[in-house]
Design a protein around this motif. Sequence first.
Motif, PDB file in Angstrom:
ATOM      1  N   MET A   1       0.842  -1.176   0.000  1.00 43.07           N
ATOM      2  CA  MET A   1       0.000   0.000   0.000  1.00 43.07           C
ATOM      3  C   MET A   1       0.889   1.241   0.000  1.00 43.07           C
ATOM      4  SD  MET A   1      -2.992  -0.956   2.755  1.00 43.07           S
ATOM      5  CE  MET A   1      -4.174   0.227   2.169  1.00 43.07           C
ATOM      6  N   THR A   2       0.383   2.297  -0.583  1.00 46.32           N
ATOM      7  CA  THR A   2       1.083   3.572  -0.514  1.00 46.32           C
ATOM      8  C   THR A   2       0.702   4.277   0.782  1.00 46.32           C
ATOM      9  OG1 THR A   2      -0.672   4.734  -1.679  1.00 46.32           O
ATOM     10  CG2 THR A   2       1.152   3.868  -3.038  1.00 46.32           C
ATOM     11  N   ALA A   3       1.533   5.210   1.186  1.00 43.70           N
ATOM     12  CA  ALA A   3       1.258   5.962   2.415  1.00 43.70           C
ATOM     13  C   ALA A   3      -0.088   6.678   2.349  1.00 43.70           C
ATOM     14  CB  ALA A   3       2.389   6.941   2.701  1.00 43.70           C
ATOM     15  N   PRO A   4      -0.425   7.374   1.233  1.00 42.86           N
ATOM     16  CA  PRO A   4      -1.735   8.038   1.200  1.00 42.86           C
ATOM     17  C   PRO A   4      -2.904   7.063   1.358  1.00 42.86           C
ATOM     18  CG  PRO A   4      -0.323   8.915  -0.520  1.00 42.86           C
ATOM     19  CD  PRO A   4       0.387   7.729   0.070  1.00 42.86           C
ATOM     20  N   ALA A   5      -2.805   5.868   0.780  1.00 41.29           N
ATOM     21  CA  ALA A   5      -3.887   4.880   0.922  1.00 41.29           C
ATOM     22  C   ALA A   5      -4.022   4.423   2.372  1.00 41.29           C
ATOM     23  CB  ALA A   5      -3.640   3.687  -0.001  1.00 41.29           C
ATOM     24  N   CYS A   6      -2.902   4.209   3.036  1.00 45.16           N
ATOM     25  CA  CYS A   6      -2.942   3.802   4.447  1.00 45.16           C
ATOM     26  C   CYS A   6      -3.544   4.885   5.324  1.00 45.16           C
ATOM     27  CB  CYS A   6      -1.540   3.452   4.940  1.00 45.16           C
ATOM     28  SG  CYS A   6      -0.914   1.909   4.273  1.00 45.16           S
ATOM     29  N   HIS A   7      -3.164   6.138   5.060  1.00 47.47           N
ATOM     30  CA  HIS A   7      -3.688   7.255   5.858  1.00 47.47           C
ATOM     31  C   HIS A   7      -5.160   7.505   5.570  1.00 47.47           C
ATOM     32  CE1 HIS A   7       0.223   8.019   7.464  1.00 47.47           C
ATOM     33  NE2 HIS A   7       0.728   8.321   6.291  1.00 47.47           N
ATOM     34  N   ALA A   8      -5.580   7.301   4.326  1.00 44.92           N
ATOM     35  CA  ALA A   8      -6.975   7.551   3.954  1.00 44.92           C
ATOM     36  C   ALA A   8      -7.913   6.442   4.426  1.00 44.92           C
ATOM     37  CB  ALA A   8      -7.092   7.707   2.432  1.00 44.92           C
ATOM     38  N   HIS A   9      -7.374   5.222   4.580  1.00 46.48           N
ATOM     39  CA  HIS A   9      -8.227   4.078   4.921  1.00 46.48           C
ATOM     40  C   HIS A   9      -7.628   3.238   6.046  1.00 46.48           C
ATOM     41  CE1 HIS A   9     -10.406   5.024   1.258  1.00 46.48           C
ATOM     42  NE2 HIS A   9      -9.257   5.033   0.613  1.00 46.48           N
ATOM     43  N   PRO A  10      -7.430   3.838   7.231  1.00 46.98           N
ATOM     44  CA  PRO A  10      -6.814   3.064   8.319  1.00 46.98           C
ATOM     45  C   PRO A  10      -7.662   1.863   8.740  1.00 46.98           C
ATOM     46  CG  PRO A  10      -7.666   5.154   9.135  1.00 46.98           C
ATOM     47  CD  PRO A  10      -7.767   5.194   7.642  1.00 46.98           C
ATOM     48  N   GLU A  11      -8.989   1.996   8.636  1.00 50.39           N
ATOM     49  CA  GLU A  11      -9.854   0.863   9.005  1.00 50.39           C
ATOM     50  C   GLU A  11      -9.664  -0.300   8.044  1.00 50.39           C
ATOM     51  OE1 GLU A  11     -11.619   2.956   5.787  1.00 50.39           O
ATOM     52  OE2 GLU A  11     -10.910   3.786   7.671  1.00 50.39           O
ATOM     53  N   ALA A  12      -9.459  -0.022   6.761  1.00 49.78           N
ATOM     54  CA  ALA A  12      -9.212  -1.090   5.786  1.00 49.78           C
ATOM     55  C   ALA A  12      -7.874  -1.764   6.062  1.00 49.78           C
ATOM     56  CB  ALA A  12      -9.248  -0.528   4.370  1.00 49.78           C
ATOM     57  N   LEU A  13      -6.877  -0.980   6.423  1.00 50.67           N
ATOM     58  CA  LEU A  13      -5.566  -1.540   6.753  1.00 50.67           C
ATOM     59  C   LEU A  13      -5.668  -2.462   7.965  1.00 50.67           C
ATOM     60  CD1 LEU A  13      -2.521  -1.625   6.177  1.00 50.67           C
ATOM     61  CD2 LEU A  13      -2.293   0.412   7.603  1.00 50.67           C
ATOM     62  N   ARG A  14      -6.378  -2.022   8.992  1.00 48.54           N
ATOM     63  CA  ARG A  14      -6.575  -2.872  10.183  1.00 48.54           C
ATOM     64  C   ARG A  14      -7.330  -4.146   9.824  1.00 48.54           C
ATOM     65  NH1 ARG A  14      -6.989   2.138  12.609  1.00 48.54           N
ATOM     66  NH2 ARG A  14      -9.245   2.236  12.362  1.00 48.54           N
ATOM     67  N   ALA A  15      -8.344  -4.033   8.987  1.00 49.53           N
ATOM     68  CA  ALA A  15      -9.127  -5.207   8.582  1.00 49.53           C
ATOM     69  C   ALA A  15      -8.280  -6.194   7.780  1.00 49.53           C
ATOM     70  CB  ALA A  15     -10.347  -4.773   7.764  1.00 49.53           C
ATOM     71  N   LEU A  16      -7.423  -5.691   6.917  1.00 50.91           N
ATOM     72  CA  LEU A  16      -6.540  -6.573   6.151  1.00 50.91           C
ATOM     73  C   LEU A  16      -5.605  -7.331   7.084  1.00 50.91           C
ATOM     74  CD1 LEU A  16      -5.652  -4.244   3.147  1.00 50.91           C
ATOM     75  CD2 LEU A  16      -6.939  -6.388   3.034  1.00 50.91           C
ATOM     76  N   HIS A  17      -5.005  -6.627   8.037  1.00 53.45           N
ATOM     77  CA  HIS A  17      -4.128  -7.281   9.011  1.00 53.45           C
ATOM     78  C   HIS A  17      -4.901  -8.325   9.809  1.00 53.45           C
ATOM     79  CE1 HIS A  17      -0.359  -5.133   8.606  1.00 53.45           C
ATOM     80  NE2 HIS A  17      -1.007  -3.982   8.575  1.00 53.45           N
ATOM     81  N   ALA A  18      -6.090  -7.955  10.285  1.00 55.75           N
ATOM     82  CA  ALA A  18      -6.888  -8.865  11.114  1.00 55.75           C
ATOM     83  C   ALA A  18      -7.295 -10.120  10.346  1.00 55.75           C
ATOM     84  CB  ALA A  18      -8.121  -8.138  11.641  1.00 55.75           C
ATOM     85  N   ALA A  19      -7.478  -9.989   9.036  1.00 54.41           N
ATOM     86  CA  ALA A  19      -7.892 -11.133   8.217  1.00 54.41           C
ATOM     87  C   ALA A  19      -6.712 -12.012   7.804  1.00 54.41           C
ATOM     88  CB  ALA A  19      -8.633 -10.638   6.974  1.00 54.41           C
ATOM     89  N   GLY A  20      -5.504 -11.626   8.205  1.00 52.60           N
ATOM     90  CA  GLY A  20      -4.337 -12.445   7.915  1.00 52.60           C
ATOM     91  C   GLY A  20      -3.662 -12.159   6.584  1.00 52.60           C
ATOM     92  N   HIS A  21      -4.030 -11.067   5.948  1.00 51.64           N
ATOM     93  CA  HIS A  21      -3.391 -10.709   4.685  1.00 51.64           C
ATOM     94  C   HIS A  21      -2.010 -10.119   4.934  1.00 51.64           C
ATOM     95  CE1 HIS A  21      -6.909 -11.404   2.168  1.00 51.64           C
ATOM     96  NE2 HIS A  21      -7.620 -10.877   3.155  1.00 51.64           N
TER      97      HIS A  21
END
Length: 166
Positions: A1-21
Amino acid sequence: MTAPACHAHPEALRALHAAGHQVEAHGRWHRHALLLPPWREWAQVAWHPRAGQGGPHLYRPPYGGHSPLTRLLARLHGRQIALWDVESRDWTDRPARELAAQTLARTRPGSVILLHDGPQVTPELLDALLTGLRERGLSPVTLNALRPHRIGLREGWTRLRGSYGG
């Protein structure tokens, strides 16, 4: 992921980590390495969405582009370069079914398929790819589950032409 995508969608980043991606770096900015001065490329390669969490991290340069310094900077930051061998072309205006058929035709065991997080066609394409992979007896895995290997200039050029040439 790019930094802007991570900053814009922190909930998606957390969900990806939680799902084991496996979430890896695509750079601070989505800029080709040849368009960055060395100090900006240093910062580009240094950034990672899991900064401070240890372990070797992967870095996929935007556009797969390298400068003469890219691999050295990655090594200095403890990163490995991760590229792909199959481009889904989800950035084109073709329908998902057509893109899936073309992508699956080029996919082999161990292939790394490039998808993007912006195009509207990508979720439908991903569903079609997952179905097609299962039908072929293939399963998606994280990059860490694949054996890394170096590619030479000839293979790199062939991949580049195959990705964008047709």
